[in-house]
Design a protein around this motif. Structure first.
Motif, PDB file in Angstrom:
ATOM      1  N   GLU A 181      -5.436 -16.132  -5.376  1.00 29.93           N
ATOM      2  CA  GLU A 181      -4.716 -14.924  -5.094  1.00 29.93           C
ATOM      3  C   GLU A 181      -4.964 -13.596  -5.059  1.00 29.93           C
ATOM      4  N   ARG A 182      -6.593 -13.176  -4.677  1.00 30.21           N
ATOM      5  CA  ARG A 182      -6.522 -11.856  -4.035  1.00 30.21           C
ATOM      6  C   ARG A 182      -6.720 -12.171  -2.754  1.00 30.21           C
ATOM      7  N   ILE A 183      -7.108 -13.066  -2.274  1.00 30.23           N
ATOM      8  CA  ILE A 183      -7.243 -13.177  -0.444  1.00 30.23           C
ATOM      9  C   ILE A 183      -6.475 -13.423  -0.014  1.00 30.23           C
ATOM     10  N   LYS A 184      -5.230 -13.884  -0.987  1.00 33.01           N
ATOM     11  CA  LYS A 184      -4.460 -14.234  -0.222  1.00 33.01           C
ATOM     12  C   LYS A 184      -4.114 -13.584  -0.141  1.00 33.01           C
ATOM     13  N   ARG A 185      -3.902 -12.979  -1.296  1.00 33.62           N
ATOM     14  CA  ARG A 185      -2.733 -11.382  -1.224  1.00 33.62           C
ATOM     15  C   ARG A 185      -3.836 -10.228   0.296  1.00 33.62           C
ATOM     16  N   LEU A 186      -4.223  -9.688   0.328  1.00 31.20           N
ATOM     17  CA  LEU A 186      -4.991  -8.746   1.344  1.00 31.20           C
ATOM     18  C   LEU A 186      -5.105  -9.723   2.487  1.00 31.20           C
ATOM     19  N   ARG A 187      -4.950 -10.998   3.068  1.00 30.45           N
ATOM     20  CA  ARG A 187      -4.666 -11.670   3.930  1.00 30.45           C
ATOM     21  C   ARG A 187      -2.778 -11.436   4.279  1.00 30.45           C
ATOM     22  N   ILE A 188      -2.285 -11.357   3.915  1.00 34.29           N
ATOM     23  CA  ILE A 188      -0.857 -11.528   4.143  1.00 34.29           C
ATOM     24  C   ILE A 188      -1.053  -9.897   4.039  1.00 34.29           C
ATOM     25  N   GLU A 189      -1.589  -8.839   3.158  1.00 36.62           N
ATOM     26  CA  GLU A 189      -1.411  -7.688   4.088  1.00 36.62           C
ATOM     27  C   GLU A 189      -2.086  -7.136   4.628  1.00 36.62           C
ATOM     28  N   LYS A 190      -2.469  -7.898   5.319  1.00 33.14           N
ATOM     29  CA  LYS A 190      -3.021  -7.329   6.900  1.00 33.14           C
ATOM     30  C   LYS A 190      -2.331  -7.841   8.089  1.00 33.14           C
ATOM     31  N   GLY A 191      -1.326  -8.872   7.303  1.00 36.93           N
ATOM     32  CA  GLY A 191      -1.029  -9.824   8.444  1.00 36.93           C
ATOM     33  C   GLY A 191      -1.143 -10.675   9.048  1.00 36.93           C
TER      34      GLY A 191
END
Length: 115
Positions: free
Chosen positions: A4-14
């Motif tokens: 979940e943390r990886i996915k959230r960071l990935r989405i935040e980075k676009g």
């Protein structure tokens, strides 16, 4: 939690799943399995590869807390000095983001030339 943390960071980075996998040099399917919690024990090498484009640390990816540690605690003294010099020379956050985007574009362009 890690996925979940990886996915959230990935989405935040676009970044799409494909983008992150390509930039980090990891398998898209394996990254997807990590994000969905199907794989729960990635190697440190894998985590190091994805931490760089996500602009985070291994410690943050592996910690059980949600908040990132203060940036001064995670940056070594050389990075801190470089950031201080950039600020003293009038570089603001928007300039830095633009420069990072330019570098990403250059890398992307170079990979297209190699094909």
């Amino acid at each position: 939690m890690l996925g979940e943390r990886i996915k959230r960071l990935r989405i935040e980075k676009g970044l799409s799943l494909t983008d992150l996998a390509r930039i980090a040099g990891v398998s898209k399917s394996y990254l997807s399995q990590i994000e969905r919690g199907k794989q729960n024990n990635p190697s440190l090498q894998f985590l190091q590869k994805i931490a760089i484009p996500l602009e985070t640390s291994l410690e943050y990816l592996l910690e059980e807390i949600e908040d990132q540690v203060n940036v001064h605690n995670t940056l070594d003294s050389e990075w801190q000095l470089l950031i201080q010099k950039a600020i003293q020379n009038g570089i603001d956050k928007e300039d830095f983001k633009e420069y990072l985007n330019f570098l990403k574009y250059q890398k992307w362009r170079n990979t297209k030339k190699d094909l």
